[in-house]
Design a protein around this motif. Structure first.
Motif: not given
Length: 362
Positions: A183-186, A211-214, A217-223
């Motif tokens: 969802v964060a990536t979208a 786990e949702r937070h993790r 966070q991992d999606a945020l690192k890609n942007y």
């Protein structure tokens, strides 16, 4: 594959064959599996869409399958729509199987849930389906259930802290990491990787929220072009989430993305934005994909959500616990994993239908 009618007939023939020989229900299950009971259940669920006498007859014929079995259910609190749907699911499947269900409402309050469970476990139960409000808060009553012979199956949040085991039969969950990441990536893709973001989390001591937070966070690192303005704990509480977002709106003139750990809080954030005249200016994403949230994706109020299957997650402990009690299974994996899609316009109609009160299958 045969029709539902064929499956029902085959199951009834097998059951009738062994019953004519004087074989008990428990021994029938050991010989041919729980499917001999579950196949007619499929037809009864479909028949529940109508109110005819046939539906009543099919449902009534199942009443003896779970006769004398007693189930204890509890989750975070019925004020949250995902939890309320879970209770409704357990009620339906318990009724169809003839199992007696006792319910403890966690009221989104760990102390209240603990006090209620301490009282509830004075009774004897065969199966317990449990979601702890917070990890570590109900270990003692759960251990009491297990020591008394109850088949205990926690869901989505670990009962005991990391490194501690309590002897539960299995653990039912869906990947909260995957929900958070997808969802964060979208959301970040829709923002073209540029702008600001606020995350509103579930309870700190809730493994699914962690786990949702993790995943977020991992999606945020890609942007790297996305700037995190704030991340706070909304605790599934819509009043708290709305209050948080009212403060964010006063503080930040622009919020590109709002990521919420469940859709109830996402609607609360959306209401705060709407009250400030800023709705439509922030991309909203959540989790659970309850019917209203699916509609919000369809009409553009939400950009995305992910289906967190309350129906299957709450149903599985009942079916697996019953199978264990009746001898249909001897071993069960340590974890039962449920899948759930990101909601799109293409699958939205089916996801709403499968949550209908007469179905409750997804």
């Amino acid at each position: 594959m045969g029709t539902h009618e064929d499956l029902t007939n085959e199951a009834n023939e097998a059951r009738n064959h062994y019953e004519r020989k004087g074989t008990s229900r428990r021994d029938i299950v050991k010989r041919v599996g729980l499917g001999v009971l579950a196949a007619p259940l499929v037809s009864s669920v479909l028949a529940a869409c109508s109110s005819g006498e046939d539906a009543k007859a099919v449902s009534g014929s199942l009443a003896a399958d779970g006769k004398n079995l007693r189930l204890l259910g509890t989750n975070g609190g019925l004020a949250a729509t995902w939890y309320a749907e879970g209770k409704k699911t357990l009620e339906k499947w318990a009724q169809l199987y003839g199992i007696k269900l006792d319910w403890v409402d966690g009221e989104l309050n760990s102390k209240v849930q603990r006090d209620k469970l301490d009282n509830a476990v004075q009774a004897k139960y065969d199966i317990a389906a449990i979601i702890a409000n917070e990890t570590g808060t109900i270990v003692q009553p759960v251990q009491k259930l297990i020591s008394s012979g109850t088949v205990v199956i926690p869901m989505v949040n670990q009962v005991a802290p990391p490194g501690e085991t309590i002897g539960a039969l299995t653990f039912v969950e869906q990947s909260s990491y995957d929900m958070g990441f997808r969802v964060a990536t979208a959301l970040f893709e829709a923002a073209k990787g540029q702008g600001t973001v606020i995350e509103t989390q579930g309870p700190a001591a809730f493994t699914g929220a962690q786990e949702r937070h993790r995943g977020f966070q991992d999606a945020l690192k890609n942007y790297p072009g996305m700037k995190l303005l704030a991340t706070d704990f909304g605790n599934w509480d819509v009043n708290r989430a709305q209050s948080l977002w009212e403060s964010y709106i006063n503080k930040y003139p622009e919020i590109t993305v709002g990521y919420f750990h469940n859709d109830d809080m996402a609607f609360a954030g959306l209401q705060a934005l709407k009250s400030a005249g800023r709705d439509g200016k922030t991309l909203i994403g959540g989790a659970d994909a309850m019917p209203e949230a699916v509609k919000a994706v369809g009409d553009g109020r939400f950009l995305a959500t992910a289906r967190h299957s309350s129906c299957r997650i709450h149903m599985y402990p009942l079916v697996i616990g019953m199978a264990k009690k009746m001898g249909a299974v001897s071993t069960v994996p340590q974890k039962i994993v449920v899948d759930g899609p990101v909601v799109t316009k293409e699958n939205a109609e089916s996801l709403v239908f499968l949550q209908d009160d007469a179905i409750l299958l997804s």
